[in-house]
Scaffold this motif. Structure first.
Motif, PDB file in Angstrom:
ATOM      1  N   GLN A  33      -4.449   8.970  -3.127  1.00 46.17           N
ATOM      2  CA  GLN A  33      -5.299   7.950  -2.526  1.00 46.17           C
ATOM      3  C   GLN A  33      -4.475   6.769  -2.030  1.00 46.17           C
ATOM      4  OE1 GLN A  33      -9.053   7.539  -5.202  1.00 46.17           O
ATOM      5  NE2 GLN A  33      -7.514   8.578  -6.431  1.00 46.17           N
ATOM      6  N   ASP A  34      -4.955   6.147  -0.962  1.00 46.91           N
ATOM      7  CA  ASP A  34      -4.327   4.951  -0.421  1.00 46.91           C
ATOM      8  C   ASP A  34      -4.579   3.810  -1.408  1.00 46.91           C
ATOM      9  OD1 ASP A  34      -2.789   3.866   1.593  1.00 46.91           O
ATOM     10  OD2 ASP A  34      -4.493   3.257   2.816  1.00 46.91           O
ATOM     11  N   TRP A  39      -9.707   1.644  -6.929  1.00 47.27           N
ATOM     12  CA  TRP A  39      -9.768   1.918  -5.488  1.00 47.27           C
ATOM     13  C   TRP A  39     -10.997   1.284  -4.839  1.00 47.27           C
ATOM     14  CZ3 TRP A  39      -8.167   5.642  -9.068  1.00 47.27           C
ATOM     15  CH2 TRP A  39      -6.802   5.997  -8.978  1.00 47.27           C
ATOM     16  N   LYS A  42     -10.441  -1.131   0.312  1.00 47.08           N
ATOM     17  CA  LYS A  42      -9.806  -0.244   1.271  1.00 47.08           C
ATOM     18  C   LYS A  42      -8.877  -1.039   2.190  1.00 47.08           C
ATOM     19  CE  LYS A  42     -12.209   3.094  -0.452  1.00 47.08           C
ATOM     20  NZ  LYS A  42     -11.546   4.061  -1.362  1.00 47.08           N
ATOM     21  N   ARG A  43      -7.849  -0.364   2.673  1.00 42.88           N
ATOM     22  CA  ARG A  43      -6.894  -1.029   3.558  1.00 42.88           C
ATOM     23  C   ARG A  43      -7.543  -1.328   4.914  1.00 42.88           C
ATOM     24  NH1 ARG A  43      -0.720   0.739   4.692  1.00 42.88           N
ATOM     25  NH2 ARG A  43      -1.412   2.584   3.576  1.00 42.88           N
ATOM     26  N   TRP A  69       0.837  -1.197   0.000  1.00 42.19           N
ATOM     27  CA  TRP A  69       0.000   0.000   0.000  1.00 42.19           C
ATOM     28  C   TRP A  69       0.875   1.251   0.000  1.00 42.19           C
ATOM     29  CZ3 TRP A  69      -5.403   0.237  -0.034  1.00 42.19           C
ATOM     30  CH2 TRP A  69      -6.063  -0.995   0.075  1.00 42.19           C
ATOM     31  N   THR A  70       0.470   2.212  -0.824  1.00 38.46           N
ATOM     32  CA  THR A  70       1.187   3.482  -0.885  1.00 38.46           C
ATOM     33  C   THR A  70       0.214   4.578  -1.294  1.00 38.46           C
ATOM     34  OG1 THR A  70       3.132   4.604  -1.790  1.00 38.46           O
ATOM     35  CG2 THR A  70       1.858   3.262  -3.315  1.00 38.46           C
ATOM     36  N   THR A  71       0.625   5.827  -1.137  1.00 37.32           N
ATOM     37  CA  THR A  71      -0.193   6.943  -1.610  1.00 37.32           C
ATOM     38  C   THR A  71       0.061   7.135  -3.101  1.00 37.32           C
ATOM     39  OG1 THR A  71      -0.098   8.040   0.548  1.00 37.32           O
ATOM     40  CG2 THR A  71      -0.727   9.387  -1.340  1.00 37.32           C
TER      41      THR A  71
END
Length: 290
Positions: A203-204, A284, A287-288, A197-199
């Protein structure tokens, strides 16, 4: 298949008329994932107005129409036509590694026309005596799966199912083969898959980590390859180095510097030509979970 082969023989000007129609149909009539496309653009470019976001969306659908007809055109495309329509920038970044006897992992996004990217690169590489493994996810439709394999192998690439990649890479490394392993690596991972996960575009965002794992396991260099439409029917392919072994140990098990660099390069390309990325992908959706 015969009908598609026949259509592929038509001239570009005729096919682009159909591309215009398909883009208009998808945007204005069917509204193919229109809400997803506009929402993705708005969140990725919060500084842009609604009018600007919709302008990017309209150009994206035009690009999508071009991708469809250009992909079908591959079956009737000659080497001379390909040479006329594609130019290369910094090809030495990839070529030098191969000439050193090193196989290379090539990572690329869904931008420009990624099918023409594979076509253009496999044409250069196979002609120079290097093999190309084009990693893909098999389609549920046997007809379209066979069609895409035919398209992707037009100039000598070997389409390779995702679940066979690592085994093939290790086997061919042992035999001393020098090859390119080409991966379109910006898809959305499933929630139960290992990912990083990264920006990304404010967005995440999760990314597959398989390409980095393979690179580290076999000590292959990694090159970012992108394709951009410079005008209709004409492209420029660009090569940039992401990483070169020996690889230092990451500072933590969660760190994936190769994937992070890949994400940064994609983001830069999207910012430079926002209409050419695949905005209809539900990138997207997940979600994390902390």
């Amino acid at each position: 298949m015969l009908l598609i082969r026949f259509i592929a023989l038509f001239p570009f000007w005729w096919m682009y008329r159909w591309a215009d129609f398909l883009g208009w149909l998808a945007f204005r009539v069917i509204g193919y994932r229109k809400a997803v496309v506009i929402d993705n653009i708005r969140k990725s470019f919060p500084e842009k107005s609604d009018k600007e976001a919709k302008q990017i969306a309209r150009r994206f659908y035009r690009n999508l129409g071009d991708i469809i007809v250009e992909s079908l055109k591959i079956l009737g495309l000659s080497e001379k036509q390909l040479q006329k329509r594609v130019t290369y920038k910094n090809y030495h970044v990839l070529e030098n590694r191969l000439k050193e006897g090193k196989s290379v992992i090539v990572m690329t996004p869904h931008s420009g026309n990624w099918e023409w990217l594979l076509l253009a690169c496999s044409y250069l590489l196979v002609k120079s005596g290097f093999g190309v493994d084009a990693v893909y996810k098999p389609l549920s439709s046997s007809f379209f799966d066979k069609l895409m394999i035919k398209i992707r192998s037009k100039f000598g690439a070997d389409p390779t199912p995702m679940n066979q990649v690592l085994r093939n890479v290790i086997t061919r490394k042992k035999s001393g083969e020098v090859r390119v392993i080409a991966m379109v690596a910006d898809q959305r991972p499933l929630p139960n898959e290992s990912n990083y996960w990264t920006t990304f575009l404010h967005q995440d965002t999760p990314f597959f980590i398989g390409s980095e794992r393979i690179a580290r396991k076999v000590n292959f260099p990694v090159v970012y390859t992108s394709i951009r439409r410079v005008r209709r029917g004409y492209y420029e392919v660009n090569f940039q180095e992401i990483a070169d072994p020996p690889y230092p140990k990451p500072p933590s098990s969660e760190a994936h510097p190769i994937i992070e660099k890949f994400a940064q390069l994609i983001e830069k390309d999207i910012q430079d030509a926002p209409d050419q990325w695949l905005w209809s992908h539900k990138r997207w959706k997940h979600k994390r979970v902390f």
